[in-house]
Write a protein that holds these residues in place. Structure first.
Motif, PDB file in Angstrom:
ATOM      1  N   SER A 198     -11.391 -10.632  -2.473  1.00 20.24           N
ATOM      2  CA  SER A 198     -12.212 -11.360  -3.442  1.00 20.24           C
ATOM      3  C   SER A 198     -13.036 -12.381  -2.664  1.00 20.24           C
ATOM      4  O   SER A 198     -12.704 -12.715  -1.513  1.00 20.24           O
ATOM      5  CB  SER A 198     -11.316 -12.071  -4.458  1.00 20.24           C
ATOM      6  OG  SER A 198     -10.654 -13.140  -3.813  1.00 20.24           O
TER       7      SER A 198
ATOM      8  N   THR B 206     -22.999  -7.171 -11.188  1.00 25.61           N
ATOM      9  CA  THR B 206     -22.621  -5.899 -11.846  1.00 25.61           C
ATOM     10  C   THR B 206     -21.115  -5.633 -11.718  1.00 25.61           C
ATOM     11  O   THR B 206     -20.566  -4.808 -12.431  1.00 25.61           O
ATOM     12  CB  THR B 206     -23.390  -4.699 -11.257  1.00 25.61           C
ATOM     13  OG1 THR B 206     -23.090  -4.617  -9.867  1.00 25.61           O
ATOM     14  CG2 THR B 206     -24.878  -4.831 -11.445  1.00 25.61           C
ATOM     15  N   GLU B 207     -20.443  -6.348 -10.801  1.00 23.11           N
ATOM     16  CA  GLU B 207     -18.993  -6.147 -10.651  1.00 23.11           C
ATOM     17  C   GLU B 207     -18.188  -6.977 -11.652  1.00 23.11           C
ATOM     18  O   GLU B 207     -16.991  -6.753 -11.813  1.00 23.11           O
ATOM     19  CB  GLU B 207     -18.545  -6.539  -9.229  1.00 23.11           C
ATOM     20  CG  GLU B 207     -18.986  -5.557  -8.151  1.00 23.11           C
ATOM     21  CD  GLU B 207     -18.462  -5.959  -6.775  1.00 23.11           C
ATOM     22  OE1 GLU B 207     -17.882  -7.061  -6.632  1.00 23.11           O
ATOM     23  OE2 GLU B 207     -18.639  -5.170  -5.830  1.00 23.11           O
TER      24      GLU B 207
ATOM     25  N   GLY C 254     -16.352  -8.263 -14.756  1.00 29.28           N
ATOM     26  CA  GLY C 254     -15.749  -7.538 -15.869  1.00 29.28           C
ATOM     27  C   GLY C 254     -15.062  -6.256 -15.425  1.00 29.28           C
ATOM     28  O   GLY C 254     -14.437  -5.573 -16.220  1.00 29.28           O
ATOM     29  N   LYS C 255     -15.217  -5.883 -14.142  1.00 30.34           N
ATOM     30  CA  LYS C 255     -14.519  -4.691 -13.619  1.00 30.34           C
ATOM     31  C   LYS C 255     -13.365  -5.144 -12.732  1.00 30.34           C
ATOM     32  O   LYS C 255     -13.299  -6.310 -12.333  1.00 30.34           O
ATOM     33  CB  LYS C 255     -15.489  -3.843 -12.786  1.00 30.34           C
ATOM     34  CG  LYS C 255     -16.669  -3.337 -13.571  1.00 30.34           C
ATOM     35  CD  LYS C 255     -17.595  -2.527 -12.681  1.00 30.34           C
ATOM     36  CE  LYS C 255     -18.868  -2.168 -13.430  1.00 30.34           C
ATOM     37  NZ  LYS C 255     -19.986  -1.878 -12.548  1.00 30.34           N
ATOM     38  N   ALA C 256     -12.488  -4.188 -12.385  1.00 26.98           N
ATOM     39  CA  ALA C 256     -11.357  -4.541 -11.517  1.00 26.98           C
ATOM     40  C   ALA C 256     -11.890  -5.008 -10.158  1.00 26.98           C
ATOM     41  O   ALA C 256     -12.770  -4.364  -9.588  1.00 26.98           O
ATOM     42  CB  ALA C 256     -10.459  -3.322 -11.333  1.00 26.98           C
ATOM     43  N   MET C 257     -11.393  -6.143  -9.692  1.00 28.43           N
ATOM     44  CA  MET C 257     -11.879  -6.738  -8.443  1.00 28.43           C
ATOM     45  C   MET C 257     -11.348  -5.982  -7.222  1.00 28.43           C
ATOM     46  O   MET C 257     -10.160  -5.735  -7.099  1.00 28.43           O
ATOM     47  CB  MET C 257     -11.436  -8.211  -8.393  1.00 28.43           C
ATOM     48  CG  MET C 257     -11.706  -8.935  -7.094  1.00 28.43           C
ATOM     49  SD  MET C 257     -13.442  -8.974  -6.609  1.00 28.43           S
ATOM     50  CE  MET C 257     -14.126 -10.023  -7.882  1.00 28.43           C
ATOM     51  N   GLN C 258     -12.254  -5.581  -6.337  1.00 30.40           N
ATOM     52  CA  GLN C 258     -11.804  -4.940  -5.087  1.00 30.40           C
ATOM     53  C   GLN C 258     -11.621  -6.004  -4.018  1.00 30.40           C
ATOM     54  O   GLN C 258     -12.409  -6.936  -3.915  1.00 30.40           O
ATOM     55  CB  GLN C 258     -12.858  -3.946  -4.620  1.00 30.40           C
ATOM     56  CG  GLN C 258     -12.857  -2.651  -5.426  1.00 30.40           C
ATOM     57  CD  GLN C 258     -13.792  -1.647  -4.781  1.00 30.40           C
ATOM     58  OE1 GLN C 258     -13.633  -1.294  -3.621  1.00 30.40           O
ATOM     59  NE2 GLN C 258     -14.779  -1.211  -5.537  1.00 30.40           N
TER      60      GLN C 258
END
Ligand code: TC6
Length: 675
Positions: free
Chosen positions: A76, A66-67, A69-73
């Protein structure tokens, strides 16, 4: 917020336990917790080793999809795994359940791996259209060899702990139920020994492997970006240092994850799971207990349906009208199981175990002991009504009564019983013991607990189920109809069967409409009246060209079932063209796509607007799991979104089709079917 990673100590060993239900996906909080744990181990001299273990049903089942395509926190996963490996105190990954994708990569970066025998290891990223992106393409060849790495990373299927041990991926098997204690004992044994980092191991490889592997799997990888990219990457980096290889891996990963194929495959991953959710039904609805299943009809469908339950350990009573049909049916079931055993996928005991659960009967009254009864006789409304009328009298109260009809009206069938709330459709796909899809047809009066029980049963027999409403052909077959109609029309207008099939195969389907007709049987649905020949299909059937089983259908077949173009079929098409006076034109690939694929999307939009499918993604699931739609195109509705709905509308209009209002509306608003 509390971290999903808890730390504890057993003597000199630091234990990092992840508790991130349902599958311990490696989301940001998990990565941060693991990083903090590794830092703690680095800075605390009293810690001499680390065990990474998971609570709940599984070790890390991968990155948190679900993460994507979103900004990586931060951190990594690639950074985290390198930090784990860099620790100069031994790190032991203690695995139960499934160590998949990023989870497998955490295990690979750990210095040792211990697993319970029931654990599984795999790199399923390819099924999401990506490649292992946290060192997996680099560490796996170093730990388990290039051949194992190619197999795991390009096919995506997991291997057992024992296979993993044989491949060098697992160092030690733990006792089932005693993983933590065995892992801590292992850690204590290796304390003080120099750590062995997998990234520092050399890769040994015969360069010829890659070409052999590509050739052997060319058919399997057809049309798919990810497997090809994985083979290329492992080949190109095999002789290079880890740091260089992992950089190439990063670039390959980013390229694939931005692509349409990965988006489509991720869509299907979530669509499959969403399909299990039934609109308007409370999640805690009380399920009915299904201890024994009844199947009416021991033909191909009835036999296949029975096998699903027998394999899952559910007793089946199968009922037929005549002894020879019953014997033939049960004989085929046994033969199928024995064929599976011959391939090494079942033991002789398992075959006998499954057959031991089968009760074959000529007595309809024997169905009185069943909790779910599935009618699988031929498609005839009167016959089905007669059966359901009888069932109503003998089935126990609360038994679920299902029809395997592919087209007929479930409400009409339910209406002959005094218990329409217990009636629904369970539409299996042929071969029913193999095909993953199950359409659960919700009648107007079907009770919530009946639907929810059917959904739970489908999971038990490992089907992917989709809820469909009552309409002719439900979701899948209804969408097949415009495709067949247009394909047949185009034959008259100047196309050849091979031309149309080629477009479908090129699109990624396992076969085109005419190849499918030959496989299924050109005689299916034929009235068998040689004096009533209404179209090319009837003409073929009347001449005995019934498809592959007769070595002749829309194609001619040799003894190895290799198809070739048939001069006789060309003659028949020309005859019919003349008879019906159909003007000929050059049929282009674009026309075939619009008339056989865009029309399916159009029908899908009608199905959706009528509420016959709960959501667009359910339609995609039907086509991927029931009809061989290439998963990397995400199903017809997802594919339409990627094509652009305005383009679909324009194509349909160009060839004179009436555009479904929902499709037009979405196109005009710039919306998509799948949000
Ligand atoms: C990767 O690791 C890449 C790494 C490189 C990064 C740089 N993320 O399947 P179930 C949810 S790629 C988020 O019904 P099961 C699922 O949606 C990943 N969510 O359970 C469902 O949610 P719902 C490589 C996930 O027992 C719930 O968990 N890994 C993930 O039948 C239960 O799932 C994979 O591809 C996830 N990774 O099967 C493995 N996985 O309840 C994917 C599951 O809200 N997962 N969910 O609907 C699986 O194959 C199976 O889930 C399973 C468990 C075999 C682990």
């Amino acid at each position: 917020m509390t971290s999903p990673i808890t730390t504890s100590r057993q003597g000199d060993v630091l234990i990092l336990t992840s508790d991130n239900p349902p599958v311990n996906a490696l989301g940001a909080a998990v990565r941060q917790g693991l990083q903090a744990g590794i830092e703690e181990a680095k800075n605390d001299d009293s810690i001499k080793a680390v065990v990474i273990i998971a609570a709940g049903k599984t070790f890390f089942a991968g990155a948190d999809i679900t993460e994507f395509g979103k900004a990586m926190q931060e951190p990594s996963l690639p950074v985290l795994v390198d930090q784990i490996e860099a620790l100069d105190k031994p790190v032991i990954a203690a695995v139960h359940g499934t160590a998949l994708g990023g989870g497998c990569e955490v295990a690979l970066a750990s210095h040792y791996r211990i697993a319970v025998p029931s654990a599984k290891f795999g790199l399923p990223e390819v099924k999401l259209g990506i490649l292992p992106g946290a060192g997996g393409t680099q560490r796996m060849p170093r730990v388990a060899g290039v051949e194992t790495a190619l197999e795991l990373a390009t096919k995506g299927d997991p291997i057992s702990a024992e296979q993993a041990k044989a491949a060098g991926l697992v160092d030690r098997l733990a006792n089932e139920g005693n993983l933590l204690a065995d892992a801590v004992a292992f850690a204590n044994e290796v304390i003080g020994k120099p750590v062995s980092r997998s990234s520092e191991r050399p890769v040994t490889v015969d360069p010829a492997i890659f070409e052999t592997f590509r050739k052997a799997n060319a058919k399997r990888f057809r049309g798919m970006d990810a497997p090809t990219a994985i083979v290329d990457l492992i080949e190109q980096t095999a002789g290079k240092p880890y740091a260089e290889g992992v950089q190439a891996e990063r670039m390959g990963f980013m390229k694939l994850i931005m692509g349409t194929q990965s988006a489509a495959l991720r869509h299907i991953f979530f669509a499959e799971r969403k399909a299990a959710k039934i609109d308007g039904i409370a999640e805690d609805v009380q399920l009915r207990d299904i201890k024994r299943v009844g199947v009416i009809g021991a033909g191909t469908m009835g036999g296949g349906i029975s096998m699903n339950f027998l394999t899952a350990g559910v007793p089946v009573t199968i009922v037929e009208m005549a002894q020879d049909a019953l014997d033939r049916g049960t004989g085929v079931i046994r033969k199928n199981y024995e064929a599976t055993a011959a391939k090494g996928r079942m033991t002789a005991e398992q075959v006998e175990g499954a057959m031991g659960l089968l009760k074959a009967s000529l007595n309809f009254d024997d169905l009185a002991e069943c909790d779910l009864i599935i009618e699988a006789v031929y498609e005839n409304m009167d016959v089905k009504k007669d059966i359901f009328g009888k069932l109503d009298k003998i089935a126990k109260p609360g038994a679920i009564l299902a029809s395997n009809t592919s087209y007929l009206n479930i409400d009409e069938i339910a209406a002959v019983t005094s218990r329409p709330q217990d009636v629904l459709g369970l539409h299996f796909f042929s071969p029913a013991n193999v095909m993953k899809l199950l359409e659960i047809v919700r009648g107007a009066k079907t009770a919530d607990d009946v639907l929810a029980t059917a959904m739970a049963v489908s999971k038990k027999i490992r089907k992917v189920a989709v809820i469909a409403g009552v309409c002719y052909g439900f979701i899948g077959n209804r969408m097949l109809m415009p495709r067949q109609v247009e394909a047949n029309k185009m034959l008259l207008e100047g196309a050849t069967p091979e031309q149309i099939d080629k477009v479908h195969v090129g699109f990624g389907m396992p076969m085109g409409p005419f190849q499918m007709a030959d496989l299924a049987g050109v005689d299916i649905g034929w009235h068998r009246d040689p004096n009533r020949i209404e179209n090319i299909r009837d003409a073929l059937a009347a001449e005995g060209r019934w498809g592959q089983k007769k070595s002749a259908g829309f194609y001619d077949y040799d003894e190895k079932r290799t198809p070739s173009n048939s001069p006789r079929v060309a003659e028949l098409i020309a005859e019919w063209r003349g008879k019906l006076n159909v003007p000929q034109h050059e049929v282009t690939e674009e026309e075939i796509v619009v008339r056989t694929l865009y029309t399916m999307v159009n029908e899908g939009a009608l199905i959706l607007a009528e509420g016959m499918a709960q959501r667009a993604s359910d339609i995609d699931v039907v086509w991927v799991y029931g009809y061989g739609w290439p998963p990397y195109r995400g199903g017809p509705m997802f594919w339409a979104d990627t094509e652009g709905l305005a383009k679909i509308v324009a194509g349909l209009e160009k060839y004179g089709f009436e555009v479904a209002p929902l499709l037009r509306e979405k196109a005009e608003k710039g919306e998509k079917f799948n949000k």
